[in-house]
Structures are given as C-alpha cells and as structure tokens.
Design an enzyme around this catalytic site. Structure first.
Site, PDB file in Angstrom:
ATOM      1  N   ILE A   1      42.961  44.868  44.471  1.00 46.70           N
ATOM      2  CA  ILE A   1      42.324  45.702  43.450  1.00 46.70           C
ATOM      3  C   ILE A   1      42.970  45.482  42.085  1.00 46.70           C
ATOM      4  CG2 ILE A   1      41.863  48.086  42.729  1.00 46.70           C
ATOM      5  CD1 ILE A   1      41.577  48.757  45.749  1.00 46.70           C
ATOM      6  N   GLY A   2      44.296  45.455  42.015  1.00 46.54           N
ATOM      7  CA  GLY A   2      44.985  45.208  40.749  1.00 46.54           C
ATOM      8  C   GLY A   2      44.625  43.847  40.178  1.00 46.54           C
TER       9      GLY A   2
ATOM     10  N   TYR B   1      52.586  40.197  37.280  1.00 50.35           N
ATOM     11  CA  TYR B   1      52.060  39.542  36.083  1.00 50.35           C
ATOM     12  C   TYR B   1      52.587  38.108  35.951  1.00 50.35           C
ATOM     13  CZ  TYR B   1      50.393  44.179  34.763  1.00 50.35           C
ATOM     14  OH  TYR B   1      49.752  45.395  34.741  1.00 50.35           O
TER      15      TYR B   1
END
Length: 174
Positions: free
Chosen positions: A104-105, A140
């Site tokens: 989802i992220g 990230y």
C-alpha cells in the site's frame, strides 16, 4: 491484499485527520497536531487547494480492527525549483500498522510520482523523514531516494510561531 488508490474527497477528511494523528503519535509528536478535518476540507477542497491527497482503500471485508476501510494516505503539494522547474513535496505518507508490508505504501508513493510526473511534469519529488525513522528511510532509499543532507549538505529549516511573526513584522512597509 486487495486495495485501491484514489483521489481523496471531502468525505475522506475525517479518516485523513484520524491518520494524521496516528502518524503524529508514531513520530512522537501528537501535541503538534492542530488541524481539524474541517480545516482539511477547507484547505484541500476549495477552488485553489493548498494540497492534494490520495487515499488507500480496502474492501469492506478487509477493513481494519476499528472498522476503517480508508487505511492510508499520501498528502502532497506542488512547489517550484528555480534550477529545474515544477516539483512536488510529499508532506505525509502513512499506512495503518496492520496494513503495512502489503504494497500500500509503495502504491501511494508510486501514484504520487505518476501524477506529478505525467500530469504536472514535475522533475523532483521531495520529502522529509525524521532521522530516527529507519524503516521509512530504508523504504525510500530502496525506491531510489537520495538523502540530500548527506549528498548535498542541504538542511531543512522552518520559521514558526513567534519567529514567523517577528519575521513578518520586519517586512518593508508599502
């Protein structure tokens, strides 16, 4: 897991507000949240919105323990680089803990990048991460993000409260 990423609506602001507080608790700063869902509605769903937002939604049969189907959000806004042109700043990316590790992220982040790149021709996607938040920093970095504090020595600065008032009061008079 089955989920859908879509543009947020005014009706999502209570869920977004709830998740903003969850994120603030995770970041150990719940006392910093001063915004209400009404302010989110006013600021994000007006003629010239201050931000854009995407939400992640799961089907009713996969709802959270608390009964939520909106389980994540990405709140972003556009800015401008005088060296490169249009950019996007990702203010928040959040997925409820029980829904993490399910893509989802990544889906939210990728959708922000897609919207910024294809619709607005943005050349950068900027965001900030707390130094102790290793899971997010690793997430990230795995997607290719560069830590500008390390590579370029760029530090993010902020004026707020009395310091912002003082600075505004020093503006030249018309």
């Amino acid at each position: 897991m089955n989920f859908k990423i879509r543009a947020a609506s005014k009706e999502d602001c209570k869920d977004i507000s709830r998740m903003i507080m969850e994120l603030a608790v995770y970041e150990k700063m719940p006392d910093q949240v001063k915004i209400s869902h009404e302010e989110l509605q006013r600021d994000g769903f007006c003629q010239n919105p201050f931000f854009q937002c995407l939400v992640a939604e799961v089907p009713e049969e996969q709802k959270s323990k608390e009964g939520c189907t909106v389980v994540g959000y990405a709140l972003y806004f556009y800015t401008y680089s005088t060296w490169k042109g249009p950019t996007v700043f990702l203010e928040d990316l959040y997925v409820m803990p029980e829904f993490r590790g399910k893509g989802i992220g990544k889906g939210l982040l990728s959708k922000v990048a897609e919207v910024a790149k294809k619709k607005k021709q943005c050349v950068h996607l900027h965001l900030s991460v707390l130094d102790w938040n290793t899971p997010s920093r690793d997430f990230y970095a795995a997607k290719g993000a560069q830590d500008l504090t390390v590579t370029e020595g760029i530090h993010v600065l902020r004026f707020d409260g009395q310091n912002l008032d003082n600075l505004a009061n020093e503006a030249p008079k018309d």
